[in-house]
Structure formats: C-alpha cells, structure tokens
Motif scaffolding. Structure first.
Motif, PDB file in Angstrom:
ATOM      1  N   ALA A  31       0.828  -1.200   0.000  1.00  0.00           N
ATOM      2  CA  ALA A  31       0.000   0.000   0.000  1.00  0.00           C
ATOM      3  C   ALA A  31       0.864   1.253   0.000  1.00  0.00           C
ATOM      4  O   ALA A  31       1.864   1.344   0.714  1.00  0.00           O
ATOM      5  N   PHE A  32       0.434   2.226  -0.826  1.00  0.00           N
ATOM      6  CA  PHE A  32       1.141   3.507  -0.863  1.00  0.00           C
ATOM      7  C   PHE A  32       0.122   4.627  -1.034  1.00  0.00           C
ATOM      8  O   PHE A  32      -0.924   4.457  -1.669  1.00  0.00           O
ATOM      9  N   ASN A  33       0.450   5.774  -0.483  1.00  0.00           N
ATOM     10  CA  ASN A  33      -0.401   6.949  -0.609  1.00  0.00           C
ATOM     11  C   ASN A  33       0.471   8.191  -0.654  1.00  0.00           C
ATOM     12  O   ASN A  33       1.544   8.236  -0.032  1.00  0.00           O
ATOM     13  N   ARG A  34       0.007   9.177  -1.400  1.00  0.00           N
ATOM     14  CA  ARG A  34       0.787  10.423  -1.515  1.00  0.00           C
ATOM     15  C   ARG A  34       1.024  11.032  -0.142  1.00  0.00           C
ATOM     16  O   ARG A  34       2.126  11.515   0.152  1.00  0.00           O
ATOM     17  N   THR A  35       0.009  11.020   0.705  1.00  0.00           N
ATOM     18  CA  THR A  35       0.177  11.449   2.097  1.00  0.00           C
ATOM     19  C   THR A  35       0.652  10.233   2.886  1.00  0.00           C
ATOM     20  O   THR A  35      -0.132   9.323   3.184  1.00  0.00           O
ATOM     21  N   ILE A  36       1.918  10.185   3.221  1.00  0.00           N
ATOM     22  CA  ILE A  36       2.534   8.979   3.775  1.00  0.00           C
ATOM     23  C   ILE A  36       1.890   8.563   5.093  1.00  0.00           C
ATOM     24  O   ILE A  36       1.791   7.371   5.404  1.00  0.00           O
ATOM     25  N   VAL A  81      -2.161  10.635 -13.934  1.00  0.00           N
ATOM     26  CA  VAL A  81      -1.151  11.041 -14.917  1.00  0.00           C
ATOM     27  C   VAL A  81       0.167  11.364 -14.218  1.00  0.00           C
ATOM     28  O   VAL A  81       1.252  10.957 -14.674  1.00  0.00           O
ATOM     29  N   ASP A  82       0.088  12.077 -13.102  1.00  0.00           N
ATOM     30  CA  ASP A  82       1.299  12.431 -12.357  1.00  0.00           C
ATOM     31  C   ASP A  82       2.026  11.181 -11.860  1.00  0.00           C
ATOM     32  O   ASP A  82       3.249  11.075 -11.968  1.00  0.00           O
ATOM     33  N   VAL A  88       7.105   5.388 -14.380  1.00  0.00           N
ATOM     34  CA  VAL A  88       7.747   4.852 -15.591  1.00  0.00           C
ATOM     35  C   VAL A  88       9.256   4.645 -15.421  1.00  0.00           C
ATOM     36  O   VAL A  88       9.787   3.580 -15.775  1.00  0.00           O
ATOM     37  N   PRO A  89      10.005   5.600 -14.869  1.00  0.00           N
ATOM     38  CA  PRO A  89      11.458   5.379 -14.739  1.00  0.00           C
ATOM     39  C   PRO A  89      11.812   4.245 -13.779  1.00  0.00           C
ATOM     40  O   PRO A  89      12.942   3.746 -13.797  1.00  0.00           O
ATOM     41  N   LEU A  90      10.856   3.841 -12.931  1.00  0.00           N
ATOM     42  CA  LEU A  90      11.120   2.807 -11.930  1.00  0.00           C
ATOM     43  C   LEU A  90      10.752   1.413 -12.409  1.00  0.00           C
ATOM     44  O   LEU A  90      11.071   0.426 -11.736  1.00  0.00           O
TER      45      LEU A  90
END
Length: 302
Positions: A31-36, A81-82, A88-90
C-alpha cells in the motif's frame, strides 16, 4: 526480498477496501499513498493483522514487488497522470500499470500507446460497487493492452463479484429503478401535496445529500430540479411526463416471481413507468419527468 504480488496507490476508503479484498484472496499487497501518514494509519488500523505491507516512497513500493511488477492506481484522474510519469522510470519491460480511477476513456488509449513504446503494459479498469463492493466483490471492467490480461486475470477474477453475465447486469441495472422511484415519489409529494416551489425542493434534496442519503442520484435530482433554460426558467416542467423501460425491469420482476424473491420496490418502479407511459388525463405522473431526466444524466455520467 520482494514479497508483494501487487501494489495499490490511493488509500481512500475504496482503495483500502480493495486492498483488504485482495488480502482476503491471499494476495500480498503493498500500500502507498501520496500522504505517507495514511499508509501508517492504514497498517495500524484497518490492515492490522493482515499480510498487507506499506511503502514510504514509490521507489520503496516498487522494490517490494515481485516481477513482473503490477501496480493499481486508485486516485483521481488528474493524479493518475502524475503518478504514471513518476512510475515509468522505476519500471521494467513487461510491468503493468492499472488505472482504476475513472479516467476519461481516451486517456486509456493514449496511455496504452505511449507506455507500450516503453515496454510497459497499461490497463484502464472501471471499478463499480462503492466502498462495500470494493471489499466484498466489485464490478471490474478492464480494458487496454490485451497482453496484460493473462497476467492480471487471476487477481481480477478472484476479487470481482461473481455472477451469471447478463443476469447479473439485469439485476444490477434495475436496482437503479428502485433507487429512482423513492426520489420520484418524494418529488411528487413535495410538488403536488406540500405545494413546495421548485427552489424549495432543490434545497431539500441538497440538504438530504449532506446526510446518510449522500448518493449520486440524490445529487443529480437536485441538479435536475435547479437546471434552467436559456430564459432562466426551470427546465423540468418542460420535459414530457413519461418514462419507459428497455425490458430488463420486466425481466427482473418476472425472475423474482419465478424464484420467489420479493423485490417489491423494483416491481412498483416498473409499474410506475408503465403508468407514466399511459396517455390520459386521469393519470398524473409528474415524477416520470424526474425519472426520465435521471435516466438521461445516468447514461451521460456513467
């Protein structure tokens, strides 16, 4: 050592419940979220005691994944999109990005083309069922790069709602009749029994939508009631007071009788539509106009 089968970005309620659904089907999710802080909160509460793992960055998230790496985005369309640009680079050739955030369908076509050039497979998937459905069986509607399907179908088929094709669709669609009928009845009582002005009706629906009745159909009912034409006059009274059906409502009612299942609200909603189509002065079905407008907006929005 990489241990997660799939990652999911976006820990709103839908995202959390979809993770718990995958966990219940023996998939390990990162799980990941922009707000850690939401990651830590989720692991300490709803996901406590599960196999779910968390990540503090996109790089860490990707490192937790088995190969090929599969990532679901359950974020707002613009945010997707962000995240794709950052992911992509990962990623490596053959990895899969799944956008479940209701992006515009042309975005799926574009992302498929652009990411295929980089060797990454892209899927745009509709996810329907709200919070409860996300955990206990959402309706999943994947599209995009066909090469991705053999890889993700085990997870998708495992967590999705189980049904018999068009029968499931028939019942799913006609539940909407049952939702719309009380809205139509309420609008009828407001107008013809209580004598409320249309602006007062708008306020009532908007107030309801701030309570446990916070529903898409309640929201659009208020929008329909308030909508005005080019002459600043309410449009609803000009809509023909009649609404039909394509047959699935009748089929649902007949199937319910055959199986002995009481779906009285759906049945009454079908009968109300039949009544609204009768052309005589003895029947007043102003709610038919509301239903007709709701039907149109649902088709456009969904």
């Amino acid at each position: 050592m990489a241990q997660a089968d799939i990652a999911l970005i976006g820990l709103a309620v839908m995202g959390q419940n979809l993770i718990l659904n995958m966990n219940d089907h023996d998939f390990v999710v990162c799980a990941f979220n922009r707000t850690i802080s939401k990651v830590d909160d989720f692991l300490a509460s709803e996901a406590k005691g599960t196999k779910v793992v968390g990540a503090q960055s996109l790089k860490e998230m990707v490192s937790e994944l088995k190969t090929p790496q599969w990532i679901i985005l359950l974020v707002k369309a613009g945010q997707a999109v962000d995240f794709i640009k950052k992911l992509v680079p990962l990623l490596d050739t053959g990895d899969i990005i799944i956008d479940g955030g209701n992006s515009e369908y042309r975005d799926t076509t574009r992302q498929c083309r652009d990411l295929k050039a980089r060797g990454i497979l892209f899927v745009g998937s509709g996810v329907s069922g709200r919070e409860e459905g996300a955990w206990y069986g959402p309706s999943l509607m994947p599209g995009g790069n066909k090469e991705a399907w053999p890889h993700i179908k085990t997870i998708f088929q495992g967590i999705a709602a189980k049904g018999a094709g068009y029968f499931m669709k028939m019942v799913h669609s006609r539940i909407e009749y049952g939702d719309m009928q009380p809205i139509c009845k309420a609008s009828h009582l407001m107008k013809d029994v209580l004598g409320m002005a249309q602006d007062e009706m708008v306020q009532a629906f908007e107030d309801w939508n701030k309570t446990e009745l916070d529903l898409f159909l309640i929201e659009i009912a208020a929008n329909i009631l308030k909508f005005q034409d080019a002459y600043s006059r309410h449009l609803l009274p000009k809509i023909r007071d009649s609404v039909g059906q394509k047959g699935t409502g009748k089929w649902t009612a007949i199937s319910a009788l055959e199986y002995g299942i009481p779906v009285t609200l759906i049945g009454e909603a079908v009968f109300a539509r039949c009544l609204s189509s009768l052309k005589n002065d003895r029947i007043q079905c102003w709610p038919g106009a509301v239903a007709q407008a709701c039907n149109f907006i649902c088709k456009v929005a969904l």
